[in-house]
Design a protein around this motif. Structure first.
Motif, mmCIF file in Angstrom:
data_model
loop_
_atom_site.group_PDB
_atom_site.id
_atom_site.type_symbol
_atom_site.label_atom_id
_atom_site.label_comp_id
_atom_site.label_asym_id
_atom_site.label_seq_id
_atom_site.Cartn_x
_atom_site.Cartn_y
_atom_site.Cartn_z
ATOM 1 N N LEU A 1 -25.049 -79.230 51.971
ATOM 2 C CA LEU A 1 -24.509 -78.410 50.818
ATOM 3 C C LEU A 1 -23.524 -79.159 49.958
ATOM 4 C CD1 LEU A 1 -24.150 -75.094 52.798
ATOM 5 C CD2 LEU A 1 -25.601 -75.322 50.845
ATOM 6 N N ALA A 2 -22.741 -79.995 50.558
ATOM 7 C CA ALA A 2 -21.958 -80.818 49.894
ATOM 8 C C ALA A 2 -22.576 -81.822 48.983
ATOM 9 C CB ALA A 2 -21.084 -81.568 50.640
ATOM 10 N N ALA A 3 -23.977 -82.259 49.359
ATOM 11 C CA ALA A 3 -24.328 -82.982 48.252
ATOM 12 C C ALA A 3 -24.912 -82.148 46.858
ATOM 13 C CB ALA A 3 -25.895 -83.624 49.127
ATOM 14 N N MET A 4 -24.717 -80.948 47.258
ATOM 15 C CA MET A 4 -25.405 -79.935 46.088
ATOM 16 C C MET A 4 -24.108 -79.820 45.166
ATOM 17 S SD MET A 4 -27.960 -77.307 47.614
ATOM 18 C CE MET A 4 -29.160 -77.917 48.891
ATOM 19 N N GLY A 5 -22.993 -79.826 45.710
ATOM 20 C CA GLY A 5 -21.734 -79.654 45.026
ATOM 21 C C GLY A 5 -20.839 -78.722 45.719
ATOM 22 N N CYS A 6 -21.109 -78.217 46.878
ATOM 23 C CA CYS A 6 -20.233 -77.460 47.672
ATOM 24 C C CYS A 6 -18.958 -78.039 47.878
ATOM 25 C CB CYS A 6 -20.856 -77.089 48.838
ATOM 26 S SG CYS A 6 -19.826 -75.799 49.761
ATOM 27 N N ARG A 7 -17.821 -77.518 47.463
ATOM 28 C CA ARG A 7 -16.297 -77.941 47.755
ATOM 29 C C ARG A 7 -15.440 -77.198 48.592
ATOM 30 N NH1 ARG A 7 -18.780 -81.699 47.045
ATOM 31 N NH2 ARG A 7 -18.776 -82.906 45.288
ATOM 32 N N TYR A 8 -15.984 -75.839 48.960
ATOM 33 C CA TYR A 8 -15.240 -74.814 49.573
ATOM 34 C C TYR A 8 -16.208 -74.536 50.607
ATOM 35 C CZ TYR A 8 -12.176 -74.740 45.486
ATOM 36 O OH TYR A 8 -11.455 -75.016 44.575
ATOM 37 N N PHE A 9 -16.018 -74.665 51.930
ATOM 38 C CA PHE A 9 -16.620 -74.068 53.217
ATOM 39 C C PHE A 9 -15.748 -72.993 53.795
ATOM 40 C CE2 PHE A 9 -18.791 -78.361 52.901
ATOM 41 C CZ PHE A 9 -20.141 -78.021 52.800
ATOM 42 N N VAL A 10 -16.479 -71.558 53.800
ATOM 43 C CA VAL A 10 -15.831 -70.629 54.464
ATOM 44 C C VAL A 10 -16.853 -70.236 55.800
ATOM 45 C CG1 VAL A 10 -15.137 -68.144 54.428
ATOM 46 C CG2 VAL A 10 -14.754 -69.805 52.465
ATOM 47 N N VAL A 11 -16.233 -70.686 56.793
ATOM 48 C CA VAL A 11 -17.345 -70.560 58.065
ATOM 49 C C VAL A 11 -16.870 -69.858 59.308
ATOM 50 C CG1 VAL A 11 -18.167 -72.120 59.696
ATOM 51 C CG2 VAL A 11 -17.568 -73.235 57.535
ATOM 52 N N ARG A 12 -17.451 -69.019 59.990
ATOM 53 C CA ARG A 12 -17.113 -68.206 60.971
ATOM 54 C C ARG A 12 -17.991 -68.680 61.940
ATOM 55 N NH1 ARG A 12 -16.611 -61.814 61.137
ATOM 56 N NH2 ARG A 12 -14.666 -62.478 60.249
ATOM 57 N N HIS A 13 -17.798 -68.948 63.268
ATOM 58 C CA HIS A 13 -18.661 -69.253 64.344
ATOM 59 C C HIS A 13 -17.929 -68.845 65.720
ATOM 60 C CE1 HIS A 13 -20.833 -72.342 66.797
ATOM 61 N NE2 HIS A 13 -21.547 -72.618 65.579
ATOM 62 N N SER A 14 -18.925 -68.606 66.574
ATOM 63 C CA SER A 14 -18.488 -68.261 67.891
ATOM 64 C C SER A 14 -17.846 -69.140 68.885
ATOM 65 C CB SER A 14 -19.732 -67.751 68.591
ATOM 66 O OG SER A 14 -20.439 -68.689 68.771
ATOM 67 N N GLU A 15 -17.705 -70.379 68.363
ATOM 68 C CA GLU A 15 -17.002 -71.458 69.306
ATOM 69 C C GLU A 15 -15.673 -71.724 68.641
ATOM 70 O OE1 GLU A 15 -19.491 -75.052 69.832
ATOM 71 O OE2 GLU A 15 -17.536 -76.287 70.035
ATOM 72 N N SER A 16 -14.838 -71.515 69.638
ATOM 73 C CA SER A 16 -13.183 -71.988 69.322
ATOM 74 C C SER A 16 -13.039 -73.269 68.923
ATOM 75 C CB SER A 16 -12.550 -71.442 70.477
ATOM 76 O OG SER A 16 -12.769 -70.174 70.813
ATOM 77 N N ASN A 17 -12.462 -73.564 67.776
ATOM 78 C CA ASN A 17 -12.171 -75.092 67.513
ATOM 79 C C ASN A 17 -13.001 -75.637 66.852
ATOM 80 O OD1 ASN A 17 -10.062 -74.519 70.240
ATOM 81 N ND2 ASN A 17 -8.897 -75.181 68.142
ATOM 82 N N ILE A 18 -14.177 -75.164 66.617
ATOM 83 C CA ILE A 18 -15.332 -75.879 66.139
ATOM 84 C C ILE A 18 -14.834 -76.610 64.711
ATOM 85 C CG2 ILE A 18 -16.474 -74.207 64.687
ATOM 86 C CD1 ILE A 18 -18.786 -75.223 66.150
ATOM 87 N N LEU A 19 -14.036 -76.028 63.778
ATOM 88 C CA LEU A 19 -13.802 -76.465 62.513
ATOM 89 C C LEU A 19 -13.093 -77.881 62.637
ATOM 90 C CD1 LEU A 19 -13.814 -73.887 59.875
ATOM 91 C CD2 LEU A 19 -15.530 -75.578 60.229
ATOM 92 N N GLU A 20 -12.043 -77.660 63.581
ATOM 93 C CA GLU A 20 -10.924 -78.922 64.137
ATOM 94 C C GLU A 20 -11.827 -79.956 64.094
ATOM 95 O OE1 GLU A 20 -10.245 -75.980 64.880
ATOM 96 O OE2 GLU A 20 -8.001 -75.392 64.722
ATOM 97 N N LYS A 21 -12.726 -79.945 65.018
ATOM 98 C CA LYS A 21 -13.727 -81.084 65.526
ATOM 99 C C LYS A 21 -14.408 -81.704 64.218
ATOM 100 C CE LYS A 21 -15.560 -79.407 69.370
ATOM 101 N NZ LYS A 21 -16.644 -79.060 70.062
ATOM 102 N N ILE A 22 -15.118 -80.863 63.469
ATOM 103 C CA ILE A 22 -15.851 -81.224 62.268
ATOM 104 C C ILE A 22 -14.644 -81.831 61.380
ATOM 105 C CG2 ILE A 22 -17.088 -80.370 59.918
ATOM 106 C CD1 ILE A 22 -18.760 -79.776 62.318
#
Ligand code: CP
Length: 314
Positions: free
Chosen positions: A93-114
């Motif tokens: 998605l970033a390669a297509m030009g996405c600059r803002y990711f709004v993410v919901r996930h069942s795993e705690s702290n998953i975005l910190e890891k990313i």
């Protein structure tokens, strides 16, 4: 400038106050989108690995308010279902030009890891946590603070005198944890967690009192009652007897609400399990600020995205 928003503790008290005042401004004034923001390349993508109505829709509305294009990646029909990894999905998605990711996930702290493991991606894009496991839901915490601020009907943001009850399943609730951190940052000193013992967060994590059962003495001087959704999907075990016991001892009814201050406000992040966390009479009553929270979600998410965009609208 806000790079990512992964949890409330990423913010200072001053930043939270600025976001509250900016969101309040957007409730009164339609933003004039700065040409520099409109001309900026990049779109916002929502990726909801768990269901949502309020958060996803309000982020889209907020982005549109600021002139940012949006794409909702439908996880169920995406290549995630062909085992594409999360990082490959972000990079695509970033390669297509996405600059803002709004993410919901069942795993705690998953975005910190990313964010920590992929510095090039995290430098090029903004990440917003739209709810991760039972860890955090920072924009819900912020919109809840905006709602409490509005209910005070004062221009200054002063939570030091407030008494706030958080009723229900706090141990599984990312909303409760975000609210507690935000309330504490804003100076609230009386936060009471009310619920069955097995549903209360560990007391040492937070400077709060804990109460079981719900009774007159814990309710009588409350200014705010934040009710929480029973998080059936995060419980290893929940039978009908347990649920009936909760309804009998902790459901917010009109009679129990009368124990609180007469102008106490009732909040709930939604979606409500009507007839479980509260009666419909309370949910739809004149002390309910639940739909106000929903409207405030759009305003607060507009303020958050604006802070990330580095472009001030007028
Ligand atoms: N409060 C909240 O996060 O609602 P949704 O699950 O509908 O987004």
């Amino acid at each position: 400038m806000l790079k990512h928003l992964l949890q409330i503790s990423d913010l200072s008290r001053e930043q939270i106050e600025q976001l509250i005042l900016r969101a309040q401004y957007f409730g009164i004034n339609s933003p004039n989108i700065a040409p520099s923001l409109l001309s900026k390349k990049g779109f916002l993508s929502t990726l909801f690995f768990e269901n949502s109505t309020r958060t996803r829709a309000s982020f889209e509305l907020a982005a549109h308010t600021l002139g940012i294009k949006t794409i909702n990646l439908d996880i169920n029909t995406s290549s995630v279902k062909k085992d594409e990894s999360m990082i490959d999905t972000f990079q695509t998605l970033a390669a297509m030009g996405c600059r803002y990711f709004v993410v919901r996930h069942s795993e705690s702290n998953i975005l910190e890891k990313i964010v920590s493991e992929h510095p090039a991606l995290s430098s090029a894009c903004h990440f917003v946590n739209a709810g991760d496991g039972h860890h955090a839901h920072p924009t819900q915490g912020l919109l809840d603070m905006l709602t409490i601020y509005q209910a005070q009907k004062k221009s200054e943001i002063d939570f030091s005198h407030l008494r706030v009850g958080i009723l229900g399943d706090s141990v599984h609730s990312r909303v409760a944890k975000s609210d507690i951190v935000a309330l504490k940052l804003l100076g609230c000193r009386d936060i009471r967690l009310i619920g069955p013992d097995s549903w209360l967060v560990e007391p040492e994590e937070y400077v709060t009192s804990q109460t079981n059962p719900l009774n007159k003495s814990v309710m009588e001087d409350l200014d705010v009652i934040i009710t929480l959704r029973v998080q059936k999907e995060r419980m290893a075990y929940l039978d009908l007897a347990l649920l009936n016991d909760y309804v009998e001892h902790f459901q917010l009814t009109s009679e129990r609400l009368k124990w609180a201050k007469p102008d106490a406000i009732v909040m709930h992040p939604g979606p409500i399990n009507r007839g479980i966390e509260m009666t419909s009479e309370v949910a739809d009553g004149n002390q309910s600020f639940i739909l106000k929270q929903v409207s405030n979600g759009v305003l607060m998410r507009t303020a958050v995205l604006e802070a990330m965009s580095e472009v001030r609208t007028e």
